[in-house]
Design a protein around this motif. Sequence first.
Motif, PDB file in Angstrom:
ATOM      1  N   THR A 135      48.329  34.844  48.442  1.00  0.00           N
ATOM      2  CA  THR A 135      47.244  35.779  48.142  1.00  0.00           C
ATOM      3  C   THR A 135      46.450  36.029  49.419  1.00  0.00           C
ATOM      4  O   THR A 135      46.096  35.087  50.126  1.00  0.00           O
ATOM      5  N   THR A 136      46.181  37.281  49.700  1.00  0.00           N
ATOM      6  CA  THR A 136      45.442  37.622  50.920  1.00  0.00           C
ATOM      7  C   THR A 136      43.948  37.738  50.605  1.00  0.00           C
ATOM      8  O   THR A 136      43.528  37.670  49.447  1.00  0.00           O
ATOM      9  N   SER A 137      43.167  37.959  51.633  1.00  0.00           N
ATOM     10  CA  SER A 137      41.719  38.175  51.462  1.00  0.00           C
ATOM     11  C   SER A 137      41.410  39.665  51.316  1.00  0.00           C
ATOM     12  O   SER A 137      40.248  40.057  51.204  1.00  0.00           O
ATOM     13  N   ASN A 138      42.460  40.488  51.326  1.00  0.00           N
ATOM     14  CA  ASN A 138      42.276  41.938  51.198  1.00  0.00           C
ATOM     15  C   ASN A 138      42.138  42.333  49.734  1.00  0.00           C
ATOM     16  O   ASN A 138      42.841  41.805  48.866  1.00  0.00           O
ATOM     17  N   ASN A 139      41.262  43.275  49.486  1.00  0.00           N
ATOM     18  CA  ASN A 139      41.068  43.776  48.123  1.00  0.00           C
ATOM     19  C   ASN A 139      41.669  45.164  47.972  1.00  0.00           C
ATOM     20  O   ASN A 139      41.818  45.899  48.945  1.00  0.00           O
ATOM     21  N   PHE A 140      42.024  45.502  46.747  1.00  0.00           N
ATOM     22  CA  PHE A 140      42.502  46.861  46.467  1.00  0.00           C
ATOM     23  C   PHE A 140      41.776  47.375  45.233  1.00  0.00           C
ATOM     24  O   PHE A 140      41.216  46.599  44.445  1.00  0.00           O
ATOM     25  N   GLU A 141      41.765  48.673  45.077  1.00  0.00           N
ATOM     26  CA  GLU A 141      41.105  49.284  43.927  1.00  0.00           C
ATOM     27  C   GLU A 141      42.154  49.698  42.910  1.00  0.00           C
ATOM     28  O   GLU A 141      43.063  50.475  43.206  1.00  0.00           O
ATOM     29  N   MET A 142      42.027  49.143  41.738  1.00  0.00           N
ATOM     30  CA  MET A 142      42.969  49.476  40.664  1.00  0.00           C
ATOM     31  C   MET A 142      42.764  50.920  40.218  1.00  0.00           C
ATOM     32  O   MET A 142      41.640  51.314  39.861  1.00  0.00           O
ATOM     33  N   ILE A 166      48.798  36.831  38.560  1.00  0.00           N
ATOM     34  CA  ILE A 166      47.786  37.178  37.560  1.00  0.00           C
ATOM     35  C   ILE A 166      46.380  36.950  38.111  1.00  0.00           C
ATOM     36  O   ILE A 166      45.459  37.732  37.876  1.00  0.00           O
ATOM     37  N   GLU A 167      46.218  35.864  38.875  1.00  0.00           N
ATOM     38  CA  GLU A 167      44.920  35.576  39.489  1.00  0.00           C
ATOM     39  C   GLU A 167      44.545  36.677  40.474  1.00  0.00           C
ATOM     40  O   GLU A 167      43.388  37.121  40.530  1.00  0.00           O
ATOM     41  N   ALA A 168      45.529  37.146  41.251  1.00  0.00           N
ATOM     42  CA  ALA A 168      45.290  38.232  42.212  1.00  0.00           C
ATOM     43  C   ALA A 168      44.952  39.529  41.484  1.00  0.00           C
ATOM     44  O   ALA A 168      44.103  40.304  41.932  1.00  0.00           O
ATOM     45  N   MET A 169      45.613  39.778  40.351  1.00  0.00           N
ATOM     46  CA  MET A 169      45.308  40.964  39.548  1.00  0.00           C
ATOM     47  C   MET A 169      43.870  40.914  39.055  1.00  0.00           C
ATOM     48  O   MET A 169      43.149  41.920  39.089  1.00  0.00           O
TER      49      MET A 169
END
Length: 310
Positions: free
Chosen positions: A198-205, A135-138
């Motif tokens: 959890t990685t340091s990579n981001n994604f776009e929802m 949930i934190e990663a989301m």
Amino acid sequence: MQKRKTSKDKTAYLFKRYIWLLDLIYNSKKISFEGINRRWQNASLNYSCEELPLRTFHNHRLAISEMFDVDIACDRKDGNKYFIEYEEDLNKEKVRNWLLNSLSVNNIINESHRLKDRILFENIPSGQMFLSPIIEAMKNSQTIKITYQKFEHNQAYTFEIHPYCVKIFKQRWYVVAFNPYKNDILIYSLDRIKALETTSNNFEMPKDFDGQEYFNDSFGIIVYNNLKTEEVLLKVYDENVKYIETLPLHHSQKEVEKTENYTIFSYKIKPTYDFIKEILSHGRFIEVLAPESLRNEIKEILKEEYKRYS
């Protein structure tokens, strides 16, 4: 010698007080501060049976607003009685309502600690430990790396996914995520995750992804994009009618025909594997009328079962 309370203990105690107050006002609909104070003096959380100071009450109101986004308002025209503002909105928000109901039940059990052995719950398989970091990663749009092992595989695999949403079904938590290696949205059971970071990579929802819509035509957690949505007719017999009426199998459930001995329900749904299992779990009390393909599939499964017992 009495154990000294830590800051963690004090925080947990305050949290329980917030839930107690919120639950009391929610169930009372409207209640005066004097009424709240009387209830507090008899509450099991009130170890010293002391009164609730008005200033403390208002501090609790503020904390509840900040923590749960729930406002406790005062109706001065009705004798300065307190109530949950926009309660109808609270009831519409499934996540917050589920959370508050869960906390409320937990609070009731704490209030009735002498009955704890008489209040029984179903066990949820391991996996809840991963719920918080997912949930934190989301929330932060961060990818997660999981080590995952399917039931049918002897080996676990580690890969990175983009967590879109989480869902609970049949006492198990699942994460719906985009797998860049498969280039597809897949569903992973939390109790089959061996490790998570959890990685340091981001994604776009994706703006067009809606978790509710994603599962709209499915019974549970299985989503087959190549399976078309059909009208399913189920003929339900005897006492199972009341069971299905009060606990619908799917949000699309509609009553088509009702007699003294049976009721026919219709559904707009994909006849997935978990839906078939649900039908079979009701045994002789449910008959599939349509579509013919689903009726035949159920018939073949029952034939195989009959062979095993003959």
